[in-house]
Structures are given as C-alpha cells and as structure tokens.
Design a protein around this motif. Structure first.
Motif, PDB file in Angstrom:
ATOM      1  N   LEU A 156      39.004  51.272 107.803  1.00  0.00           N
ATOM      2  CA  LEU A 156      38.558  51.186 106.418  1.00  0.00           C
ATOM      3  C   LEU A 156      39.430  50.234 105.610  1.00  0.00           C
ATOM      4  O   LEU A 156      38.935  49.557 104.706  1.00  0.00           O
ATOM      5  N   ALA A 157      40.704  50.177 105.931  1.00  0.00           N
ATOM      6  CA  ALA A 157      41.577  49.222 105.239  1.00  0.00           C
ATOM      7  C   ALA A 157      41.115  47.797 105.492  1.00  0.00           C
ATOM      8  O   ALA A 157      41.112  46.957 104.575  1.00  0.00           O
ATOM      9  N   TRP A 158      40.686  47.499 106.711  1.00  0.00           N
ATOM     10  CA  TRP A 158      40.172  46.167 107.022  1.00  0.00           C
ATOM     11  C   TRP A 158      38.840  45.910 106.324  1.00  0.00           C
ATOM     12  O   TRP A 158      38.572  44.789 105.872  1.00  0.00           O
ATOM     13  N   ILE A 201      39.715  44.992 102.751  1.00  0.00           N
ATOM     14  CA  ILE A 201      40.215  43.621 102.660  1.00  0.00           C
ATOM     15  C   ILE A 201      39.077  42.619 102.840  1.00  0.00           C
ATOM     16  O   ILE A 201      38.969  41.632 102.103  1.00  0.00           O
ATOM     17  N   ALA A 202      38.202  42.892 103.825  1.00  0.00           N
ATOM     18  CA  ALA A 202      37.075  41.988 104.075  1.00  0.00           C
ATOM     19  C   ALA A 202      36.152  41.933 102.862  1.00  0.00           C
ATOM     20  O   ALA A 202      35.693  40.853 102.461  1.00  0.00           O
ATOM     21  N   PRO A 217      44.940  42.983  96.674  1.00  0.00           N
ATOM     22  CA  PRO A 217      43.596  42.532  96.274  1.00  0.00           C
ATOM     23  C   PRO A 217      43.609  41.316  95.348  1.00  0.00           C
ATOM     24  O   PRO A 217      42.818  40.387  95.517  1.00  0.00           O
ATOM     25  N   VAL A 218      44.516  41.330  94.374  1.00  0.00           N
ATOM     26  CA  VAL A 218      44.603  40.195  93.447  1.00  0.00           C
ATOM     27  C   VAL A 218      45.077  38.949  94.188  1.00  0.00           C
ATOM     28  O   VAL A 218      44.547  37.841  93.982  1.00  0.00           O
ATOM     29  N   ALA A 219      46.059  39.115  95.068  1.00  0.00           N
ATOM     30  CA  ALA A 219      46.566  37.979  95.834  1.00  0.00           C
ATOM     31  C   ALA A 219      45.475  37.379  96.713  1.00  0.00           C
ATOM     32  O   ALA A 219      45.361  36.148  96.837  1.00  0.00           O
ATOM     33  N   ILE A 220      44.657  38.235  97.326  1.00  0.00           N
ATOM     34  CA  ILE A 220      43.547  37.751  98.159  1.00  0.00           C
ATOM     35  C   ILE A 220      42.575  36.941  97.322  1.00  0.00           C
ATOM     36  O   ILE A 220      42.158  35.836  97.708  1.00  0.00           O
ATOM     37  N   CYS A 221      42.194  37.472  96.162  1.00  0.00           N
ATOM     38  CA  CYS A 221      41.225  36.774  95.308  1.00  0.00           C
ATOM     39  C   CYS A 221      41.745  35.407  94.876  1.00  0.00           C
ATOM     40  O   CYS A 221      41.010  34.407  94.930  1.00  0.00           O
ATOM     41  N   LEU A 222      42.996  35.343  94.444  1.00  0.00           N
ATOM     42  CA  LEU A 222      43.551  34.074  93.983  1.00  0.00           C
ATOM     43  C   LEU A 222      43.723  33.082  95.132  1.00  0.00           C
ATOM     44  O   LEU A 222      43.482  31.879  94.957  1.00  0.00           O
ATOM     45  N   VAL A 248      28.260  39.968 104.142  1.00  0.00           N
ATOM     46  CA  VAL A 248      29.433  40.594 104.776  1.00  0.00           C
ATOM     47  C   VAL A 248      30.096  41.568 103.809  1.00  0.00           C
ATOM     48  O   VAL A 248      30.422  42.705 104.157  1.00  0.00           O
ATOM     49  N   GLY A 249      30.319  41.121 102.574  1.00  0.00           N
ATOM     50  CA  GLY A 249      30.953  41.980 101.583  1.00  0.00           C
ATOM     51  C   GLY A 249      30.123  43.213 101.274  1.00  0.00           C
ATOM     52  O   GLY A 249      30.661  44.317 101.115  1.00  0.00           O
ATOM     53  N   LEU A 250      28.814  43.043 101.207  1.00  0.00           N
ATOM     54  CA  LEU A 250      27.910  44.152 100.920  1.00  0.00           C
ATOM     55  C   LEU A 250      28.069  45.257 101.957  1.00  0.00           C
ATOM     56  O   LEU A 250      28.220  46.436 101.613  1.00  0.00           O
TER      57      LEU A 250
END
Length: 208
Positions: free
Chosen positions: A13-15, A18-19, A73-78, A103-105
């Motif tokens: 679930l953590a992956w 992140i995905a 999460p913020v670091a991933i988005c930026l 994929v996100g859905l």
C-alpha cells in the motif's frame, strides 16, 4: 464488520500511495505543459493533482492530512513537476495525461479505501472514499485549468475507480490473503480505465 488491512498490506500500500501521488502529479504538470505555463504553475498543478484527492479523503475521515505530516509526497510532486518541465513536450503522447490518470486512479482507489476502512469507516463508505481519493485530484486539476472535467466525458472514469476500491473491499471481507485484494483491485481498475481510453468504452448515456 471492521476490516484491518493496512498493517498487513503496508509495504504494498505504501508503494500504491507513492505511485498515486507521482502519476497524478505528472498528469497535473502535463496539463500545465499543454497550456505552456511557468515552472511555478507546473509545481502548483502537480501538487494540486497529486494531493487533492487524498486531502479531501483525510478531511472527511477525520485523519491528519497526509502531506502536512510527511515530506515525501510534496517532494515527489515538486520533483515530478521539474522533470516534466525540463522534458521536451514532443516526448509525451497526446493522451499521456489519460494514461497517467489511469495508473493513479487504480492505485489511489485501493489505497484510499484501505486508509478509510482502517480509520473506522464501514466497508461501503470506505469504498466510496477510495473513489473520492482517486477522482478528486483530476477533477480539481481540470476545474483550475478551465478545461471540461474528466467526469463529464462519456468514457468510463469514476466507474473504474469504483471497481478497484469495491473489489479491494469485497475481497478483503472475503478473507483473501492480504496482498491479493489490493493487487486484484488495482489491476481491474486500471484494465477497465485502459479499455475506456483505448476503445472509448463508456456507460450508456441518459436519453430522456
């Protein structure tokens, strides 16, 4: 019946979490790229799309808003926004946003349902929280970008999220070994959305 699924599924679930953040952030950044906006707009759209659905979910279930207490999460988005910014637009297909959304859905529908259920939400509203998590980021992106919302298109979108979260909850209730409800739900949701993208699969429209 209260399902406890998060602890046994936490690595997978953590992956999925992140995905979901990463690919929705990419779809937000690509929306900014399509409109030829600045890097600031890229970052804003990536953050809005990557965290929007999860933010609404956490507020509704009374949980701490996830990105306010975690840097990742913020670091991933930026980071994703920056990568899209420095990548030539010709590298992206015209339907890249749709595929990132698919994929996100699937990932976020399963993760959102799991988090809601483990916060004490009953199975049916828990599955609906999966749909909220999966769909709201893309809807917010479209509204802010001034584009027709993806949920107003005839092809299947919300239904794919409902399939993913619904299967996850149902299979968890059936007592399937911990990994499988998440894997099957995410795969089914992605497959249905992929069919909608590639073949224009849609539910019948209201005829009056």
């Amino acid at each position: 019946m209260h399902l406890v699924v998060l602890s046994s599924l936490s690595p997978f679930l953590a992956w999925l979490d992140i995905a979901g953040v990463a690919v929705f952030a990419a779809s937000g950044a690509l929306a900014a790229a399509r409109a030829q906006r600045t890097i600031v707009t890229f970052c804003f759209f990536a953050l809005l799309t990557g965290t929007g659905g999860g933010t609404i979910r956490d507020l509704l279930i009374g949980a701490p808003v996830f990105w306010m207490h975690r840097t990742l999460p913020v670091a991933i988005c930026l980071t994703v926004a920056t990568l899209v910014w420095i990548t030539p637009q010709r590298w992206w297909s015209s339907r890249a946003i749709d595929w990132f959304d698919a994929v996100g859905l699937a990932a976020y529908a399963v993760y959102g349902a799991s988090k809601a259920i483990n916060a004490g939400v009953p199975p049916l509203p828990g599955a609906l929280m999966g749909v909220v998590t999966a769909c709201l980021g893309g809807i917010l992106r479209d509204v802010v970008a001034g584009e027709p919302s993806i949920i107003m298109r005839p092809e299947i979108y919300v239904t794919a999220a409902a399939l993913a979260s619904g299967l996850f909850v149902a299979l968890s209730m059936a007592g399937l070994p911990s990994f499988w409800p998440a894997a099957i739900g995410a795969a089914a949701g992605f497959a249905l959305r992929a069919l909608a993208i590639s073949r224009g699969l849609a539910l019948p429209a209201y005829r009056g």
